[in-house]
Design a protein around this motif. Sequence first.
Motif, mmCIF file in Angstrom:
data_model
loop_
_atom_site.group_PDB
_atom_site.id
_atom_site.type_symbol
_atom_site.label_atom_id
_atom_site.label_comp_id
_atom_site.label_asym_id
_atom_site.label_seq_id
_atom_site.Cartn_x
_atom_site.Cartn_y
_atom_site.Cartn_z
ATOM 1 N N ARG A 66 31.431 23.984 49.961
ATOM 2 C CA ARG A 66 30.563 23.667 51.096
ATOM 3 C C ARG A 66 31.160 24.224 52.385
ATOM 4 O O ARG A 66 30.462 24.812 53.196
ATOM 5 C CB ARG A 66 30.367 22.149 51.207
ATOM 6 N N LYS A 67 32.456 24.065 52.547
ATOM 7 C CA LYS A 67 33.126 24.555 53.752
ATOM 8 C C LYS A 67 33.177 26.076 53.784
ATOM 9 O O LYS A 67 32.985 26.695 54.834
ATOM 10 C CB LYS A 67 34.535 23.980 53.845
ATOM 11 N N ILE A 68 33.436 26.696 52.641
ATOM 12 C CA ILE A 68 33.535 28.159 52.572
ATOM 13 C C ILE A 68 32.177 28.820 52.785
ATOM 14 O O ILE A 68 32.066 29.820 53.491
ATOM 15 C CB ILE A 68 34.134 28.600 51.217
ATOM 16 N N LEU A 69 31.146 28.254 52.193
ATOM 17 C CA LEU A 69 29.820 28.889 52.196
ATOM 18 C C LEU A 69 28.910 28.414 53.320
ATOM 19 O O LEU A 69 27.759 28.834 53.394
ATOM 20 C CB LEU A 69 29.131 28.644 50.847
ATOM 21 N N LYS A 70 29.394 27.553 54.191
ATOM 22 C CA LYS A 70 28.573 26.900 55.210
ATOM 23 C C LYS A 70 27.658 27.865 55.970
ATOM 24 O O LYS A 70 26.514 27.544 56.240
ATOM 25 C CB LYS A 70 29.477 26.143 56.185
ATOM 26 N N TYR A 71 28.117 29.021 56.297
ATOM 27 C CA TYR A 71 27.333 29.946 57.117
ATOM 28 C C TYR A 71 26.884 31.182 56.341
ATOM 29 O O TYR A 71 26.790 32.267 56.891
ATOM 30 C CB TYR A 71 28.128 30.334 58.360
ATOM 31 N N THR A 72 26.619 30.997 55.065
ATOM 32 C CA THR A 72 26.158 32.107 54.243
ATOM 33 C C THR A 72 24.790 31.789 53.655
ATOM 34 O O THR A 72 24.316 30.649 53.723
ATOM 35 C CB THR A 72 27.137 32.384 53.075
ATOM 36 N N GLU A 73 24.178 32.789 53.060
ATOM 37 C CA GLU A 73 22.889 32.596 52.402
ATOM 38 C C GLU A 73 23.018 31.692 51.179
ATOM 39 O O GLU A 73 22.090 30.983 50.825
ATOM 40 C CB GLU A 73 22.307 33.944 51.983
ATOM 41 N N CYS A 74 24.157 31.708 50.542
ATOM 42 C CA CYS A 74 24.384 30.903 49.339
ATOM 43 C C CYS A 74 24.394 29.413 49.630
ATOM 44 O O CYS A 74 24.152 28.597 48.739
ATOM 45 C CB CYS A 74 25.716 31.276 48.690
ATOM 46 N N TYR A 75 24.675 29.043 50.874
ATOM 47 C CA TYR A 75 24.808 27.635 51.221
ATOM 48 C C TYR A 75 23.529 26.843 50.923
ATOM 49 O O TYR A 75 23.593 25.736 50.407
ATOM 50 C CB TYR A 75 25.188 27.488 52.696
#
Length: 176
Positions: free
Chosen positions: A90-99
């Motif tokens: 959640r922290k790693i992907l927070k600002y990606t499309e995968c989030y």
Amino acid sequence: MKWIKLNAGQKGYYRVLYDNNNWDQLIIQLRTNHTVFTPNDRMGLISDAFALCHGNLLDCSVTMNLTSYLPKEINWGPMVVALKHFEKWRKILKYTECYLLLTEYMKTMLTKSVSFIGWLDNGTDETRLIRPQILLASVLWEQPESINKAKMILESHLFNASVISPNLREVTSFFY
């Protein structure tokens, strides 16, 4: 099956990298009857899958499929291991499309878990131990029904002096 050492030095963690067929069989077994594996085995499988995925040695879809059995999990260990890894994602992907995809997956999974485990502070010691973990995760992943329920419990406490169970205090204090 390969044993992979993920950090240098004499001491370290070894992970098991199964071939795709073995991963598929493990996933099928977990979905069919996860209790065939001990809680420690389930924790190891989950931990290995996330670590190998993080190291680009295992496709993300395998990890996601492996965790698809989790709504049926009532053992504290495997669930907490999975939730901690998902929190890292959640922290790693927070600002990606995968989030957004990950969020929808987690909301769906946690909705099933919450409906299974419930909000009443009852059941076995194991159930009472795992409940706050699942409920807190469902609030952090912004599952609407859990947010509303946690707010209702807190409001009842604040305005009607009702007692909040110790196992639910962390979940409701999120809004205080």
